[in-house]
Design a protein around this motif. Structure first.
Motif: not given
Lengths: 312, 292
Positions: A254-260
């Protein structure tokens, strides 16, 4: 890093400078003034320092009212409580109401260390990222923290800032300039791009890039700084290899990895991605920061290994 | 003691009947809504907007205005009727309640409706925001009052009591709160769902000036507000809460005092019946309806 200033001191000094410049800032705390270091602010500006006691819902609710009354509130508490405990207040009274509340979540991820799993925010960024128009930042060092705090004070709208309280290694010179939503490229390499967020992970990514270089693998390192809005253009333009490793002191969901991952799926479907972060099935634990970084596989060797696998 | 004479009180009572009629029409033309808790607070809204609040309907964001945070945000329709009647926006906006794209959503929204001072809807949050607004005034040493209306069911929320401690500790006597004590919440009578016991004693124990008055008695409410205003000295004096003993659905024959009236369906025939009982004309005319 005994010679480095603590991050919380930088936060407080920046807020005091802003008050001196005429910004109508109010600092709010929920019985963690001594932890955040805002006692120094309270000493200098007692009328601008509000302690609501151990009451995080009220912390964010009062901050919202102060904002509706024209003030610029900076409300801080541990990141776990800023997100999990006061989420509805921040969502509705602050964000949905289009107010100007700056919420600061301290002790991100494994930096909660001896406070353990109850106090270890591995999900705050995920919760915050789904709030429309919320600006989210995790500056990695003193210069970037001072700049981000200033940007937050000078930009109308809600912010969530993730703040490591203790000192952080210097990454940027004091006079470096920062812009809202703009990431920084710290190192350029053709083989793989490491996109990192926050003190722990930016430093681990730089170490990983150095060790990969010894093997002949040239890595680009990007300090994302802003999770929202994410600097998609800088990330895509600096990933010539088509290989990205995201590095976050947070759960991978849900955070950086998901955004990328979303970025790649929609705008660069040929790229390959590996996510370094806390596994989806794990809660926090007690331990030293170093032990926890190892336990949750957040270290430079873990990043380097993920990068190598992408090369195969 | 209220300083109002009989004519003034009679005028407020007449205005309250009009606002009740308007609220019933507003919800009735949609066919469903939070009628019960809207009608129970009409008298306090009329007293505030027609006597106590320093406001300028032509300048809803005037910095020195008194403000109201309707923490029980689902009673928005009653406040919308009050604001429309005061001239904050045209009366025909009331026909858009809860329709797509409306400026009058079910729960109060400061970004959409002129005259709405704070966004509310998640119960328990409005009193904190009102305390923040009162604190902002106190820091700036600016005059004026922040009013806040909470519900009795809403008083189950822990955040209400976090703010109860805070506002008292900070001596926010420029904050005057009301609790709409209609004795009912969604799942039944408050005494059955969650008995709040001696509510006046609770607020006093939290450090507030607290008293209970009849929430449909203008003289009694006025006297309580006058007392709170007279006493106000932010930073020194305690805040005030006035518990209003009210009847949920007051003035609507089809639902007055019924526990099922929190959010209910009703029809135009029932609206007309209510207007007759209230002895007020219809505000929403065939012309207004055709213009929609």
């Amino acid at each position: 890093m005994a010679d480095q200033k603590e991050m919380r001191e930088v936060y407080v000094e920046t807020l005091m400078s802003l008050v001196e410049e005429g910004k109508d800032i109010i600092v709010l705390e929920a019985d963690l003034m001594r932890a955040t270091g805002t006692t120094a602010f309270a000493k200098k500006y007692p009328e601008r320092a509000i302690n609501v006691g151990v009451a995080e819902a009220d912390l964010v609710g009062v901050a919202s009212g102060l904002s509706a009354g024209g003030k610029i509130p900076f409300a801080a508490t541990f990141g776990c409580f800023a997100s999990r405990r006061a989420y509805d207040q921040f969502f509705l009274s602050a964000n949905y109401a289009h107010l100007n509340v700056k919420l600061v979540g301290t002790d991100p991820g494994v930096t909660a260390a001896y406070n353990g799993g109850t106090h270890m925010p591995f999900e705050d960024l995920t919760l915050m990222r789904v709030i429309p128009n919320l600006t989210i930042a995790e500056p990695p060092d003193a210069a970037s923290l001072a700049a981000v705090t200033r940007i937050a004070a000078e930009t109308d709208g809600c912010f969530y800032l993730r703040l490591q309280r203790k000192a952080a290694p210097q990454i940027y010179p004091d006079d470096e300039t920062f812009e809202l939503g703009r990431a920084k490229v710290l190192r350029r390499g053709k083989d793989v791009t490491l996109v990192a967020l926050g003190t722990v992970m930016v430093n681990e990514a730089l170490k990983a890039a150095a060790s990969l270089a010894e093997e002949g693998i040239e890595a680009t390192v990007i300090d994302a700084i802003w999770l929202a809005p994410l600097d998609e253009a800088t990330i895509l333009a600096n990933s010539p290899s088509g290989r990205i490793v995201t590095c976050e002191n947070h759960r991978v969901t849900g955070a950086l990895g998901s955004a990328v991952a979303e970025l790649i799926a929609e705008k660069a479907p040929g790229m390959r991605l590996a996510r370094i972060g806390v596994a989806a099935n794990l809660f926090g634990e007690v331990g030293t920061l170093e032990w926890l970084a190892e336990r949750f596989e957040l270290t430079a060797p873990h990043i380097a290994e993920a990068a190598r696998k992408l090369m195969w | 003691m209220s300083s109002m004479n009989r004519e003034e009180i009679a005028a407020l009572e007449r205005k309250a009947r009009e606002i009740r009629g308007l609220t019933i029409e507003e919800i009735g033309y949609l066919g469903v809504g939070h009628i019960g808790g809207s009608l129970s607070i009409v008298d306090i809204l009329v007293l505030l907007y027609h006597k106590h609040m320093k406001i300028d309907p032509t300048n809803p964001t005037w910095a020195e205005r008194d403000m109201l945070v309707l923490s029980k945000g689902h009673a928005g329709p009653a406040l919308y009727a009050t604001l429309a009647d005061k001239g904050y926006f045209p009366l025909d906006w009331l026909l858009t309640l809860n329709r797509g794209g409306t400026k009058l959503p079910s729960h109060c929204d400061r970004t959409k409706t002129p005259g709405i001072d704070m966004t509310t809807g998640s119960l328990g949050q409005g009193l904190s925001a009102a305390a923040g607004l009162a604190l902002a005034r106190a820091i700036d040493k600016k005059p004026g009052f922040i009013y806040c209306i909470i519900g009795d069911g809403e008083s189950n929320e822990g955040q209400v009591w976090e703010t109860a401690m805070f506002a008292s500790h900070k001596r926010l006597s420029n904050l005057i709160a009301f609790a709409d004590w209609n004795g009912m919440q969604i799942d039944g009578l408050t005494k059955d769902v969650m008995d709040m016991e001696d509510i006046v004693a609770k607020w006093r124990a939290f450090g507030w000036h607290a008293q209970m008055v009849d929430g449909h008695d203008f003289a009694a409410m006025d006297a309580a507000i006058e007392e709170a205003k007279r006493r106000a000295a932010p930073g020194i004096e305690k805040p005030t809460i006035i518990i209003l003993r009210t009847i949920k659905g007051k003035g609507a024959p089809f639902c007055e005092g019924q526990v099922t009236n929190h959010n209910m369906n009703f029809c135009i025939a029932q609206v007309k019946e209510a207007l007759v009982a209230l002895d007020v004309p219809a505000h929403i005319t065939p012309e207004l309806l055709r213009a929609q």
